[in-house]
Design a protein around this motif. Structure first.
Motif, PDB file in Angstrom:
ATOM      1  N   LEU A 190       0.830  -1.207   0.000  1.00  0.00           N
ATOM      2  CA  LEU A 190       0.000   0.000   0.000  1.00  0.00           C
ATOM      3  C   LEU A 190       0.865   1.258   0.000  1.00  0.00           C
ATOM      4  CD1 LEU A 190      -2.847  -0.972   2.513  1.00  0.00           C
ATOM      5  CD2 LEU A 190      -2.914  -0.999   0.008  1.00  0.00           C
ATOM      6  N   SER A 191       1.982   1.234   0.710  1.00  0.00           N
ATOM      7  CA  SER A 191       2.873   2.407   0.725  1.00  0.00           C
ATOM      8  C   SER A 191       3.433   2.675  -0.663  1.00  0.00           C
ATOM      9  CB  SER A 191       4.005   2.189   1.729  1.00  0.00           C
ATOM     10  OG  SER A 191       3.511   2.059   3.042  1.00  0.00           O
ATOM     11  N   CYS A 192       3.747   1.613  -1.395  1.00  0.00           N
ATOM     12  CA  CYS A 192       4.248   1.798  -2.756  1.00  0.00           C
ATOM     13  C   CYS A 192       3.202   2.468  -3.635  1.00  0.00           C
ATOM     14  CB  CYS A 192       4.653   0.445  -3.341  1.00  0.00           C
ATOM     15  SG  CYS A 192       5.479   0.555  -4.934  1.00  0.00           S
ATOM     16  N   ARG A 193       1.946   2.099  -3.459  1.00  0.00           N
ATOM     17  CA  ARG A 193       0.871   2.756  -4.208  1.00  0.00           C
ATOM     18  C   ARG A 193       0.820   4.253  -3.902  1.00  0.00           C
ATOM     19  NH1 ARG A 193      -2.552   1.116  -8.520  1.00  0.00           N
ATOM     20  NH2 ARG A 193      -2.726  -1.158  -8.440  1.00  0.00           N
ATOM     21  N   VAL A 194       1.126   4.591  -2.661  1.00  0.00           N
ATOM     22  CA  VAL A 194       1.063   5.992  -2.242  1.00  0.00           C
ATOM     23  C   VAL A 194       2.186   6.817  -2.851  1.00  0.00           C
ATOM     24  CG1 VAL A 194       1.321   7.516  -0.234  1.00  0.00           C
ATOM     25  CG2 VAL A 194      -0.183   5.511  -0.097  1.00  0.00           C
ATOM     26  N   ILE A 195       3.401   6.246  -2.962  1.00  0.00           N
ATOM     27  CA  ILE A 195       4.574   7.054  -3.316  1.00  0.00           C
ATOM     28  C   ILE A 195       5.117   6.797  -4.717  1.00  0.00           C
ATOM     29  CG2 ILE A 195       5.254   7.141  -0.888  1.00  0.00           C
ATOM     30  CD1 ILE A 195       7.494   5.130  -1.570  1.00  0.00           C
ATOM     31  N   HIS A 196       4.545   5.855  -5.469  1.00  0.00           N
ATOM     32  CA  HIS A 196       5.205   5.460  -6.723  1.00  0.00           C
ATOM     33  C   HIS A 196       5.183   6.545  -7.792  1.00  0.00           C
ATOM     34  CE1 HIS A 196       1.740   4.522  -9.486  1.00  0.00           C
ATOM     35  NE2 HIS A 196       1.107   4.527  -8.335  1.00  0.00           N
ATOM     36  N   THR A 197       4.414   7.620  -7.581  1.00  0.00           N
ATOM     37  CA  THR A 197       4.429   8.730  -8.534  1.00  0.00           C
ATOM     38  C   THR A 197       5.122   9.973  -7.968  1.00  0.00           C
ATOM     39  OG1 THR A 197       2.258   9.466  -7.744  1.00  0.00           O
ATOM     40  CG2 THR A 197       2.286   7.950  -9.625  1.00  0.00           C
ATOM     41  N   LEU A 198       5.690   9.847  -6.770  1.00  0.00           N
ATOM     42  CA  LEU A 198       6.316  10.994  -6.117  1.00  0.00           C
ATOM     43  C   LEU A 198       7.807  11.078  -6.461  1.00  0.00           C
ATOM     44  CD1 LEU A 198       4.695  10.765  -2.556  1.00  0.00           C
ATOM     45  CD2 LEU A 198       3.887  12.039  -4.562  1.00  0.00           C
ATOM     46  N   PRO A 199       8.409  12.261  -6.324  1.00  0.00           N
ATOM     47  CA  PRO A 199       9.846  12.423  -6.636  1.00  0.00           C
ATOM     48  C   PRO A 199      10.760  11.520  -5.809  1.00  0.00           C
ATOM     49  CG  PRO A 199       8.770  14.565  -6.491  1.00  0.00           C
ATOM     50  CD  PRO A 199       7.755  13.554  -6.028  1.00  0.00           C
ATOM     51  N   VAL A 200      10.330  11.098  -4.636  1.00  0.00           N
ATOM     52  CA  VAL A 200      11.165  10.263  -3.784  1.00  0.00           C
ATOM     53  C   VAL A 200      11.335   8.856  -4.346  1.00  0.00           C
ATOM     54  CG1 VAL A 200       9.258   9.388  -2.344  1.00  0.00           C
ATOM     55  CG2 VAL A 200      11.539   9.642  -1.363  1.00  0.00           C
ATOM     56  N   PHE A 201      10.446   8.437  -5.257  1.00  0.00           N
ATOM     57  CA  PHE A 201      10.482   7.069  -5.771  1.00  0.00           C
ATOM     58  C   PHE A 201      11.601   6.917  -6.797  1.00  0.00           C
ATOM     59  CE2 PHE A 201       8.566   3.213  -7.755  1.00  0.00           C
ATOM     60  CZ  PHE A 201       8.312   2.501  -6.584  1.00  0.00           C
ATOM     61  N   PRO A 202      12.339   5.802  -6.775  1.00  0.00           N
ATOM     62  CA  PRO A 202      13.529   5.656  -7.638  1.00  0.00           C
ATOM     63  C   PRO A 202      13.268   5.807  -9.139  1.00  0.00           C
ATOM     64  CG  PRO A 202      13.552   3.982  -5.926  1.00  0.00           C
ATOM     65  CD  PRO A 202      12.229   4.674  -5.823  1.00  0.00           C
ATOM     66  N   THR A 223      10.399   0.740  -2.717  1.00  0.00           N
ATOM     67  CA  THR A 223       9.736   1.419  -1.601  1.00  0.00           C
ATOM     68  C   THR A 223      10.699   1.602  -0.429  1.00  0.00           C
ATOM     69  OG1 THR A 223       7.627   0.432  -2.266  1.00  0.00           O
ATOM     70  CG2 THR A 223       7.772   1.320  -0.028  1.00  0.00           C
ATOM     71  N   ILE A 224      11.477   0.567  -0.150  1.00  0.00           N
ATOM     72  CA  ILE A 224      12.452   0.659   0.940  1.00  0.00           C
ATOM     73  C   ILE A 224      13.508   1.714   0.632  1.00  0.00           C
ATOM     74  CG2 ILE A 224      14.355  -0.604   2.034  1.00  0.00           C
ATOM     75  CD1 ILE A 224      12.561  -3.080   1.968  1.00  0.00           C
TER      76      ILE A 224
END
Length: 673
Positions: free
Chosen positions: A314-326, A346-347
């Protein structure tokens, strides 16, 4: 076709990856060599004897059994795949993952204690098959077991090498070769099964600490915001999942989720029942340790995919479009998802490079544990079931152990080459998970019938798995072509055809076996299994199957009233064979057998019917229920840590104390000189 190009995304330097892989290998080699020396000198456990090498002298206690089974079942696919499928289907997938893992191990507890009752001196499941069906059945099941071990082991190495390649840039061929040919070959070849039990404990302890760190570290990160923050952010997403109620990630009513669970439940069952490693672990346990050890592992394993998969997915769904994602600003592609990068990406985004090093360590723990277990299983097959049975029946104990060492090394080389072939063939973790059940499931029911149904004939045991394999593949490919119009790597890893094929491959052999057994029926006398002897005793030939044989439970015979040792003289007179257990021990075993069945049925009903099905409705989790759901999942992780890390230390306290005192005495003697 080679490994997938992931856009030159590296999470740690390649040199760090090489250093970790080689350094950890050297470290664990040193640990196991020291452990083998200590157990030989101070605990009188010599892995140079085949009984110790293959079945650990049948002296492993409850705690170490639970830890070893837990470790062997905590595949890298499990941790990575639970997060991957939570990302794809929502929070139902990790729950179904845990449900499938639980009942499969509980079933093995049933088979393990039954094997102690009926085949107390068995070393491999194949030895049981040979005693009942002779050489033809033996060879057929050797092939089935080797297929299971080869594909199971190679799928671990395939997953690990692709993850290592993706997060560090190390060539996948180098990663594929280093994993099986490093620490695993050395410590398995030297230490045998007891060595894998000991290292499984260390693997389990380190892995669970890392899993707890990942779960808490991700959950409390500012980008996630804790339980309520994660809920709010998931609810705010515009992502919609086809087949889920209202397209929500926070519902149990998910077509993709439950189909994934069914495929896992049916398809992965072979990874337990058809894996000789799980049988060997049950043979290695003390009489009173089999059922509680396996069932403790079954209950503890639930917390790994449930909590970790839910939080990471679920956390990956939250951040996968954010600049922090690789991958930012590029999208997180389907190939990257299916190869397993939900968890490491995600990690990296939330825990940084230190988290990636921790993930690398978790991969190493899971890979070396499962691969070493597979190597012991294959070495036992090649040395005991092939070499001693067909090549050199007069081989002594020392020779069998030497062949076991060579077999471990041979398997390490072979499995590295086979995994490379899968990599270059373009296979990924998802495709392997859906393909392997067609090859490995057909032997499950005939093998279970070997211990539970006295009327299964040799012809049925040999032919039914072959018919089941053909039926499963035909249904899988036929359904794929019918639904998608083309057969390729993408369509053959779709869920529905894979489930249809896995169910056919699993259950059709039971029907084939029953029908074929009506042809020239006979009744097997269970006392024949008592003719299997210790590895260092004189070998005996399997009995001939006669239509006139009658079923007889050994616990009802007069011989059960005494406790003899294994006979060194071959005999065909069943009146002269007896169980090595006295009548009191047999009563305890039968009580454990009933407990094992009750536990298996209870786990199956609880985790597949009573708990999840009432939630399979048009409902999206509200915030308090979601918070409670994840909290219980995390508590389960702590229970797992207590069950398979803390309890084994308590359970083995006497052996630990004895070894420590012996070592201290040796050090003091050396200092006085």
């Amino acid at each position: 076709m080679g490994a997938v190009d992931y856009g030159n995304i590296t999470l740690i330097p390649q040199g760090t990856a090489y250093g970790l892989l080689i350094g950890l290998a050297v470290l664990f080699c040193a640990v196991i060599l020291i452990a083998v020396k200590l157990q030989k000198v101070y605990l009188e456990e010599d892995s140079g004897k085949s009984e110790m090498f293959m079945v650990a002298n049948r002296t492993v206690g409850t705690g170490l059994t639970a830890s070893a089974v837990f470790s062997s079942w905590m595949w890298i696919n499990e941790t990575v795949n639970s997060a991957l499928n939570c990302y794809r289907f929502g929070l139902s997938a990790p729950m179904w993952y845990g449900s499938a893992l639980c009942f499969q191990i509980a079933l093995m507890a049933v088979m393990g204690v039954l094997s102690k009752i009926r085949v107390p001196y068995a070393h491999t499941s194949l030895e049981i098959v040979r005693m009942r069906y002779g050489h033809i059945g033996h060879i057929a099941f050797i092939c089935l077991n080797l297929i299971q071990n080869i594909f199971g082991c190679s799928s671990m190495i395939l997953t690990g090498s692709q993850l290592i390649h993706g997060i560090s840039g190390m060539h996948f061929a180098a990663a594929t070769i280093l994993v099986p040919l490093g620490v695993v070959v050395l410590y398995t070849a030297v230490g045998g099964l007891k060595a894998t039990f000991l290292t499984d404990f260390f693997h389990t302890a380190i892995a669970l600490v890392l899993i707890l760190w990942f779960t808490f570290g991700v959950l409390v990160h500012e980008q996630i915001g804790g339980l309520y923050g994660l809920y709010d952010k998931v609810m705010a997403l515009e992502d919609r999942v086809s087949g889920n109620y209202a397209g929500s990630l926070l519902t149990i009513k998910s077509k993709g989720g439950i189909m994934f669970g069914l495929d896992l439940a049916f398809g992965n069952l072979a990874l337990v029942v058809m894996d000789t490693a799980f049988w060997q672990k049950s043979f290695a346990t003390e009489v009173k340790a089999t059922v509680p050890g396996y069932n403790l592992a079954a209950l503890c394993i639930f917390g790994v995919p449930w909590a970790l998969g839910t939080v990471i997915g679920l956390s990956c769904r939250v951040i996968h479009t954010l600049p922090v994602f690789p991958t930012y600003p590029n999208p997180f592609t389907q190939d990257q998802v299916l190869t397993g990068f939900v968890m490491p990406y995600t990690i990296k985004a939330l825990l940084g490079s230190g988290g990636v090093v921790g993930f690398f360590l978790l991969m190493f723990m899971a890979l070396t544990s499962t691969v070493s277990s597979s190597m012991i299983a294959v070495s036992s097959i090649l040395s005991f079931d092939v070499y001693k049975t067909y090549i050199n029946p007069k081989a002594n104990d020392k020779r069998v152990v030497s062949i076991s060492h060579l077999a471990v090394c041979f398997h390490g080389v072979f499995i590295a080459g086979f995994s490379l072939a899968l990599n270059y063939g373009g296979a990924n973790m998802n495709w392997i998970n859906y393909f392997v059940p067609m090859l490995t499931c057909p032997g499950i029911m005939p093998l279970i019938f070997t211990l539970t149904w006295s009327r299964q004939t040799r012809l049925a045991a040999v032919v039914a798995p072959l018919l089941g394999m053909g039926s499963g593949i035909a249904v899988w490919l036929g359904a794929t072509y019918s639904m998608y119009g083309v057969l390729n790597m993408d369509t053959t890893q779709e869920q529905a055809p894979a489930i249809y094929g896995a169910i056919t491959a699993l259950f059709s052999p039971a029907l084939y076996s029953v029908l074929i057994s009506f042809y020239k029926p006979y009744v097997f006398d269970w006392r024949n299994f008592l003719r299997i002897e210790l590895a260092d005793e004189q070998p005996i030939s399997p009995p001939s199957s006669s239509p006139n044989e009658t079923e007889s439970e050994q616990e009802t015979s007069e011989s059960d009233k005494k406790q003899p040792t294994a006979s060194t003289t071959p005999t065909t007179d069943l009146d002269n064979v007896s169980s090595p257990f006295d009548a009191e021990t047999l009563r305890h075993l039968h009580r454990w057998y009933r407990i094992a069945w009750i536990t298996f049925i209870s786990i199956l009903l609880l985790t597949w019917v009573l708990w999840p099905l009432p939630l399979y409705r048009n409902w999206i989790f509200n915030k308090p229920f979601f918070a409670g759901w994840v909290t219980v999942a995390i508590i389960w992780q702590f229970v797992a840590f207590a069950g398979v890390v803390v309890f084994p230390l308590y359970d083995g306290r006497h052996a630990i104390t004895k070894g420590f005192r012996g070592l201290r005495g040796s050090i003091q003697s050396a200092l006085r000189k």
